[in-house]
Scaffold this motif. Structure first.
Motif, short mmCIF file in Angstrom:
data_model
loop_
_atom_site.label_atom_id
_atom_site.label_comp_id
_atom_site.label_asym_id
_atom_site.label_seq_id
_atom_site.Cartn_x
_atom_site.Cartn_y
_atom_site.Cartn_z
N GLU A 202 23.58 44.24 -1.45
CA GLU A 202 24.34 44.62 -2.65
C GLU A 202 25.71 45.13 -2.23
N LYS A 203 26.68 44.88 -3.09
CA LYS A 203 28.05 45.31 -2.79
C LYS A 203 28.57 46.10 -3.99
N ASN A 204 29.36 47.12 -3.69
CA ASN A 204 30.10 47.79 -4.75
C ASN A 204 31.59 47.63 -4.50
N VAL A 205 32.41 48.22 -5.33
CA VAL A 205 33.86 48.03 -5.20
C VAL A 205 34.37 48.61 -3.88
N VAL A 206 33.70 49.66 -3.38
CA VAL A 206 34.09 50.25 -2.10
C VAL A 206 33.86 49.26 -0.96
N SER A 207 32.78 48.50 -1.04
CA SER A 207 32.48 47.49 0.00
C SER A 207 33.57 46.42 0.02
N TRP A 208 33.92 45.92 -1.18
CA TRP A 208 34.99 44.91 -1.28
C TRP A 208 36.31 45.46 -0.73
N ASN A 209 36.62 46.70 -1.10
CA ASN A 209 37.86 47.32 -0.62
C ASN A 209 37.87 47.46 0.90
N ALA A 210 36.71 47.80 1.47
CA ALA A 210 36.61 47.96 2.92
C ALA A 210 36.92 46.65 3.63
N MET A 211 36.40 45.54 3.11
CA MET A 211 36.63 44.24 3.74
C MET A 211 38.08 43.80 3.57
N ILE A 212 38.66 44.04 2.40
CA ILE A 212 40.07 43.69 2.18
C ILE A 212 40.97 44.53 3.09
N ALA A 213 40.67 45.84 3.18
CA ALA A 213 41.44 46.72 4.06
C ALA A 213 41.33 46.27 5.51
N GLY A 214 40.15 45.78 5.89
CA GLY A 214 39.95 45.26 7.25
C GLY A 214 40.85 44.07 7.54
N TYR A 215 40.94 43.16 6.57
CA TYR A 215 41.83 42.00 6.74
C TYR A 215 43.29 42.45 6.83
N VAL A 216 43.67 43.41 5.98
CA VAL A 216 45.05 43.91 5.99
C VAL A 216 45.37 44.55 7.34
N GLN A 217 44.45 45.40 7.84
CA GLN A 217 44.66 46.07 9.13
C GLN A 217 44.81 45.07 10.27
N ASN A 218 44.15 43.93 10.15
CA ASN A 218 44.19 42.93 11.21
C ASN A 218 45.17 41.80 10.92
N SER A 219 46.11 42.06 9.99
CA SER A 219 47.20 41.13 9.66
C SER A 219 46.71 39.76 9.21
N GLN A 220 45.60 39.73 8.48
CA GLN A 220 45.08 38.48 7.92
C GLN A 220 45.23 38.54 6.40
#
Length: 591
Positions: A202-220
């Motif tokens: 299961e995913k909540n909005v925090v999970s989605w944000n964590a993955m998006i933030a991960g991509y941003v941090q890694n310049s993707q």
């Protein structure tokens, strides 16, 4: 007098009804921060039970009055595991980890909350392995215990240990999965983070944000954008992540568009945009955005003020900077060392070195950041001796210089022609081995030697470096060649610089100027022709001055100012005086 009804959820187990009522009142007053009234209620209470004592101790802890809480704790004739855990959490909240440690060891009984509280305290104080040891000793663990430990390991670079613990864990919740996604992404394992994200039950909005933030941090950013578009629901943090990603990738228009679309914005949203404008050199827009933020009644944070002061400094907006300073002085941020350093930087960039020193002198709790700010301020103003005196004073007071300190003092020596002193500081930094020597330090040494005309030494210094020299090192050498008209070394430096930054028009212009200085006009024209062939164009020089609350901007060759005729007449007069005084220009001015 009618009794005030108490809901079943708030009912305690006091035997006496009056005591029960007072205990409830103490808890409510504590929530409102009315500690004095809560204490009066407690002192008037005739039949104090264990809940009464725990309530008043907890009330003081909520108000961060730990000393008073401990005094009551020691006086209390009644204590249970809840009382002990409340006192323990008070020490943790106020970062008194050693006191918490002693209290935890003295506890006659511990429950799972006590253990979790102490583990959290260790993790918050970066004592990860103490936390892990305690975690291993726990007689029983719940999901909070596991999540706290996994998060701490992942956030502190111990990702392999975090993975082992995650695999051992039985009943995981969405927080567990999200912690691992965040940890993997933070440690550069963004593909593994995505695989885990895709397998989440299961995913909540925090999970989605964590993955998006991960991509941003890694310049993707492309992957971040794709996931952002797929989100079933978004919150403010979702948009903030994308705005940050756009700004980091120089896509300010995209950031602005998303910001405008947001129905609700918080301090992070506003600060991201202010920072974006400041980094892009659009300082007036940064200041206007801050004005809108204030109208929206959003309170600024440290990052807001730092970006805003940077904009004021970059545009030499002294009046705007003073207004921001006034706002800061009315908040708790006026004692923040980072904000104070930003104020020092702003004032020195506006030419107000005395005001910068005044801020520094008024800083009660100086740390390395404070000293660095003032040393750099003196360096920028060519006040090398003052910078050195401050550096020595810093060391005499027991502060250990860091890499930024040495950049400041080396730059000060360079701008003031203190070659011997600068080389001694560089040698001292290298010999001690306490500071990580960066490219900026090497560039300072090259600049130091170059400004003194010791270009051959500068070249030898560069060629002896173990690491491959970067653009700022070759740029420092080329700049020195331009000052001293050294064609041979200038050609050598420009060649290396073009290999690194082929599209930097400034490199071609400096080489052309070197040729022109020695009268090699054909070679200078050849370099400019090469620039045109490469499609390169140097941005014209721009300067500005504020007069009577109006910023006057001037571009090279610009005659659009309403008083241009008088300005150029004055410049011609100054030029004639300079020529009579013996000044020989490298180029003839075009008036």
């Amino acid at each position: 007098m009618a009794r005030k009804p108490i809901s079943q959820a708030n009912r305690d187990h006091s035997a006496n009804w009056g005591t029960c009522q007072t205990n409830f009142a103490i808890a409510e007053l504590a929530k409102e921060g009315k500690i004095n009234e809560a204490r009066k209620q407690f002192d008037r209470l005739l039949h104090k039970d264990i809940i009464s004592w725990t309530s008043i101790i907890s009330a003081y802890i909520k108000c961060k009055m730990i000393r008073e809480a401990r005094q009551l704790f020691d006086r209390s004739p009644h204590k249970n595991v809840i009382t002990w855990t409340a006192m323990l959490s008070g020490y943790i909240r106020t970062n008194q980890i050693h006191e918490a440690e002693k209290l935890f060891q003295q506890m006659p009984d511990k429950n799972i909350v006590s253990w979790n509280t102490m583990i959290l305290g260790y993790t918050q104080n970066n004592r990860i392995w103490c936390a892990y040891k305690l975690f291993e000793q726990m007689p029983q663990k719940n999901v909070v215990s596991w999540n706290t430990m996994i998060t701490a390991l992942a956030q502190n670079g111990e990702i392999e240990e975090a993975i082992k613990l995650f695999n051992k864990m039985g009943n995981r919740d969405v927080i567990t999965w999200t912690a691992m996604v965040t940890g993997l992404a933070k440690n550069g394992m963004v593909d593994e983070a995505r695989k885990l994200f895709d397998t989440m039950p299961e995913k909540n909005v925090v999970s989605w944000n964590a993955m998006i933030a991960g991509y941003v941090q890694n310049s993707q950013l492309t992957e971040a954008q794709s996931l952002f578009n797929e989100m079933p629901e978004r919150d403010i943090a979702s948009c903030n992540n994308m705005i940050t990603g756009y700004i980091q990738n120089g896509m300010l228009d995209n950031a602005r568009h998303l910001f405008r679309e947001m129905r609700e914005r918080n301090v992070v949203s506003w600060t991201a945009m202010i920072t974006g404008f400041a980094q892009a050199g659009e300082n007036e827009k940064a200041i206007k955005t801050f004005a809108r933020m204030r109208r929206a009644q959003v309170n600024p944070n440290r990052a807001t003020y730092m970006s805003l002061l940077s904009s004021c400094g970059c545009m030499a907006g002294l009046d705007e900077g003073k207004q921001v300073h006034q706002l800061i002085s009315k908040t708790h941020w006026h004692e923040d060392v980072y904000v104070q350093s930003a104020l020092i930087s702003m004032y020195e960039k506006c030419g107000q070195i005395d005001l910068a020193k005044e801020i520094f002198d008024c800083t009660k709790k100086k740390d390395v950041i404070s000293w660095n700010g003032m040393i750099a301020a003196y360096a920028h103003h060519g006040m090398g001796l003052e910078s050195i005196r401050l550096f020595e004073a810093m060391r005499s007071l027991g502060f250990e210089p860091d890499d930024v300190t040495y950049v400041g003092v080396l730059s000060a020596c360079s701008h003031s022609g203190l070659v011997t002193e600068g080389l001694e500081y560089y040698d001292s930094m290298v010999e001690t081995g306490n500071v990580l020597v960066r490219e900026e330090h090497y560039a300072c040494v090259v600049d130091l030697l170059g400004r003194a005309g010791r270009l051959e030494e500068a070249v030898s210094f560069i060629l002896d470096l173990k690491n491959r020299p970067g653009a700022c090192i070759w740029g420092a050498l080329l700049g020195a060649c331009s000052v001293h008209g050294d064609v041979k070394i200038g050609e050598f430096a420009s060649k290396r610089l073009i290999e690194i930054e082929r599209e930097n028009a400034g490199t071609y212009m400096l080489l052309a100027n070197i040729y022109a200085t020695v009268g090699r006009w054909r070679a200078a024209a050849g370099v400019r022709l090469k620039m045109r062939e490469e499609g390169l164009k140097k941005q014209p020089g721009c300067s500005w001055i504020e007069v009577k609350n109006r910023v006057n901007v001037f571009v090279v060759g610009d005659k659009s100012h309403e008083k241009a005729e008088r300005i150029y007449s004055l410049l011609k007069g100054l030029y004639r005086h300079m020529m009579r005084a013996g000044y020989v220009p490298s180029f003839l001015p075009k008036f």
